[in-house]
Design a protein around this motif. Structure first.
Motif, PDB file in Angstrom:
ATOM      1  N   ARG A  55       0.943  -1.200  -0.237  1.00 34.36           N
ATOM      2  CA  ARG A  55      -0.048   0.012  -0.006  1.00 34.36           C
ATOM      3  C   ARG A  55       0.938   1.246   0.051  1.00 34.36           C
ATOM      4  O   ARG A  55       2.084   1.257   0.440  1.00 34.36           O
ATOM      5  CB  ARG A  55      -0.822   0.294   1.284  1.00 34.36           C
ATOM      6  CG  ARG A  55      -2.003  -1.279   1.186  1.00 34.36           C
ATOM      7  CD  ARG A  55      -2.641  -0.985   2.463  1.00 34.36           C
ATOM      8  NE  ARG A  55      -3.478  -2.138   2.528  1.00 34.36           N
ATOM      9  CZ  ARG A  55      -4.466  -2.118   3.636  1.00 34.36           C
ATOM     10  NH1 ARG A  55      -4.556  -1.469   4.695  1.00 34.36           N
ATOM     11  NH2 ARG A  55      -5.113  -3.463   3.587  1.00 34.36           N
ATOM     12  N   HIS A  56       0.113   2.479  -0.612  1.00 40.09           N
ATOM     13  CA  HIS A  56       1.106   3.706  -0.650  1.00 40.09           C
ATOM     14  C   HIS A  56       2.233   3.636  -1.467  1.00 40.09           C
ATOM     15  O   HIS A  56       2.697   2.726  -2.018  1.00 40.09           O
ATOM     16  CB  HIS A  56       1.413   4.014   0.835  1.00 40.09           C
ATOM     17  CG  HIS A  56       0.131   3.783   1.830  1.00 40.09           C
ATOM     18  ND1 HIS A  56      -1.248   4.483   1.671  1.00 40.09           N
ATOM     19  CD2 HIS A  56      -0.140   3.080   2.928  1.00 40.09           C
ATOM     20  CE1 HIS A  56      -1.770   3.956   2.873  1.00 40.09           C
ATOM     21  NE2 HIS A  56      -1.013   3.145   3.369  1.00 40.09           N
ATOM     22  N   GLU A  57       2.856   4.792  -1.380  1.00 43.43           N
ATOM     23  CA  GLU A  57       4.048   5.004  -1.890  1.00 43.43           C
ATOM     24  C   GLU A  57       5.183   5.773  -0.973  1.00 43.43           C
ATOM     25  O   GLU A  57       4.766   6.437  -0.166  1.00 43.43           O
ATOM     26  CB  GLU A  57       3.614   5.760  -3.366  1.00 43.43           C
ATOM     27  CG  GLU A  57       3.226   4.882  -4.432  1.00 43.43           C
ATOM     28  CD  GLU A  57       2.980   5.901  -5.765  1.00 43.43           C
ATOM     29  OE1 GLU A  57       3.473   6.997  -5.634  1.00 43.43           O
ATOM     30  OE2 GLU A  57       2.188   5.572  -6.342  1.00 43.43           O
ATOM     31  N   GLY A  58       6.502   5.825  -1.620  1.00 43.58           N
ATOM     32  CA  GLY A  58       7.500   6.443  -0.838  1.00 43.58           C
ATOM     33  C   GLY A  58       7.608   6.134   0.633  1.00 43.58           C
ATOM     34  O   GLY A  58       7.318   5.038   0.977  1.00 43.58           O
ATOM     35  N   ARG A  70       5.582   6.841   3.158  1.00 37.44           N
ATOM     36  CA  ARG A  70       4.382   6.103   3.782  1.00 37.44           C
ATOM     37  C   ARG A  70       4.168   4.680   3.497  1.00 37.44           C
ATOM     38  O   ARG A  70       3.959   3.901   4.416  1.00 37.44           O
ATOM     39  CB  ARG A  70       3.227   6.780   2.989  1.00 37.44           C
ATOM     40  CG  ARG A  70       1.761   6.562   3.910  1.00 37.44           C
ATOM     41  CD  ARG A  70       0.817   7.649   3.300  1.00 37.44           C
ATOM     42  NE  ARG A  70      -0.183   7.331   4.143  1.00 37.44           N
ATOM     43  CZ  ARG A  70      -1.622   7.524   3.522  1.00 37.44           C
ATOM     44  NH1 ARG A  70      -1.885   7.929   2.126  1.00 37.44           N
ATOM     45  NH2 ARG A  70      -2.722   7.097   4.313  1.00 37.44           N
ATOM     46  N   MET A  71       4.697   4.106   2.256  1.00 38.66           N
ATOM     47  CA  MET A  71       4.742   2.740   2.223  1.00 38.66           C
ATOM     48  C   MET A  71       5.681   2.036   2.967  1.00 38.66           C
ATOM     49  O   MET A  71       5.355   1.137   3.763  1.00 38.66           O
ATOM     50  CB  MET A  71       5.315   2.369   0.655  1.00 38.66           C
ATOM     51  CG  MET A  71       5.610   0.907   0.240  1.00 38.66           C
ATOM     52  SD  MET A  71       6.298   0.563  -1.329  1.00 38.66           S
ATOM     53  CE  MET A  71       8.010   1.421  -0.859  1.00 38.66           C
TER      54      MET A  71
END
Length: 140
Positions: free
Chosen positions: A13-16, A18-19
């Motif tokens: 889930r999410h990117e960067g 936050r992932m």
């Protein structure tokens, strides 16, 4: 593999950053299972569990023994056949073949992935009726 008991897959889930924060949370919550040959309930060879399931269809009291031989994990299916002989089917980690050992004597080698052949061998050892009539063995 998703077909193994007790395993779940989670979509990333999410990117960067936050992932990575999400992954850290999941690992902290779920816990990680380290790869460690010889730990309880861990099989080094992916073929042993399937071989066990195949053998257990025809033989009662199949067990798996584990040992280290020259730094290589060896997992062995062990059972008594219809003639009360000790049968050992040995799977060495990262080898391509399995060894069939009858009363301490190597009698056959076959591919660790050949579950049709394994099924035929175990069925023959388990059942007098199939000893002479097994179609899989007759093809060889």
């Amino acid at each position: 593999m998703a077909d193994k008991v007790g395993e779940r897959r989670l979509a990333i889930r999410h990117e960067g950053q936050r992932m990575f924060d999400w992954m850290a949370f999941v690992l902290e919550y779920e816990g990680a299972v380290p790869y460690q040959v010889g730990s309880p309930m861990h099989l080094a060879s992916p073929h042993v569990a399937d071989a066990y399931a195949t053998a257990a269809r025809w033989i009662r009291n199949v067990r798996i023994e584990r040992e280290i031989e020259l730094e290589i994990p060896v997992e062995t299916l062990v059972f008594q056949d219809k003639d009360d002989r000790e049968i050992r089917i040995e799977y060495r980690h990262l080898w391509s073949e399995a060894h069939l050992v009858v009363d301490g004597e190597l009698t056959e080698r076959f591919s660790q992935r050949d579950f049709n052949h394994l099924n035929a061998v175990v069925r023959e050892l388990a059942d007098n009726f199939y000893a002479d009539r097994n179609l899989w063995r007759a093809r060889m």
